[in-house]
Design an enzyme around this catalytic site. Structure first.
Site, PDB file in Angstrom:
ATOM      1  CE1 TYR A  99     -28.554 -52.912  -4.353  1.00 59.04           C
ATOM      2  CE2 TYR A  99     -29.072 -51.274  -6.032  1.00 59.04           C
ATOM      3  CZ  TYR A  99     -29.220 -51.767  -4.746  1.00 59.04           C
ATOM      4  OH  TYR A  99     -30.056 -51.120  -3.859  1.00 59.04           O
ATOM      5  CB  SER A 133     -33.240 -50.081  -5.895  1.00 56.66           C
ATOM      6  OG  SER A 133     -32.381 -49.103  -6.447  1.00 56.66           O
TER       7      SER A 133
END
Length: 245
Positions: free
Chosen positions: A152, A139
């Site tokens: 995250y 990501s």
């Protein structure tokens, strides 16, 4: 891997929706034989009906090392080899660190980071034999950490660190390691968020831009896997044009 996917065997984790589903379909259209793994096998069966090529449905919980080993073994038993793994399974449970439900931290670490590590560990002997490839779906959060996204981001930074160490270990043996870092993609990922304020923020962010589609990321995976054997595309960063960070 060669410059074609015809007849190649690929295992895709987290294939029941979003990027994983789109990637499995794109690989199948490119001629690969694809094993699709996830916990929601009903969705995988629907995917298998939509795919143009041969699909193997395997029930897979990446947080369970034995489940991962069984999925890899089932893939090799069915197809006789394994040429690539696409580590896509992941969850995003955004929220502030203060007052956080730490069980959500555990879920993210076990799914996003340990799950991809377990998959690599189980698949690597077969990938060394086939001179295959590992694709890690990371990501932009694996590059830039933001408030309310610390854990995250930590899992995605971890994926990148693990992938680079893996690359150094196996690249001279012909195995290519690819990290794909998407920006905001229109998937159900944000629906997992339990904090209502964070879910609203994610919704507002999505509405503020032309988001990426799962198929955009799938195309990048196919691109990386179809390069000539001497070409290693180690990292692909993909943001929506409208995304500033």
């Amino acid at each position: 891997m060669s410059d074609t996917l015809e007849g190649k065997i690929v295992l895709v984790t987290g294939a029941s929706s979003g990027i994983g589903q789109a990637t499995a379909l794109a690989l199948s259209k490119a001629g690969a034989r694809v094993a699709v793994g996830a916990r929601r096998t009903d969705r995988l069966k629907d995917l298998a009906q939509d795919a143009p090529g041969e699909i193997l449905v395997v029930e897979l919980d990446v947080t369970d090392e034995q489940s991962v080993q069984a999925a890899v073994a089932a893939t090799v038993e069915r197809f006789g080899a394994l040429d690539a793994v696409v580590n896509n399974a992941g969850i995003m449970l955004s929220g502030a660190i203060l007052g956080a439900d730490t069980t959500e931290w555990t879920r993210m670490v076990e799914t996003n980071l340990l799950g991809s590590m377990y998959t690599v560990h189980a698949a690597l002997p077969h990938l060394l034999e086939s001179k295959g490839a590992v694709v890690q779906i990371s990501s932009t959060s694996g590059r830039i950490s933001s408030a309310a996204g610390g854990v995250y981001a930590a899992t995605k930074f971890g994926i990148t660190a693990f992938a680079e160490a893996l690359r150094q270990e196996v690249t001279t043996q012909g195995v290519r390691v690819v990290v794909v870092e998407p920006g905001f993609v229109s998937t159900e990922l944000t629906s997992h968020i339990t904090d209502p304020n964070m879910q609203a923020a994610a919704k507002n962010m999505a509405e503020s831009m032309r988001t990426l589609q799962p198929e955009d990321i799938a195309a990048a995976v196919v691109y990386a896997l179809t390069q000539p054997a001497h070409v290693a595309v180690n990292e692909i960063l993909i943001r929506p044009t409208d995304q500033t960070r």
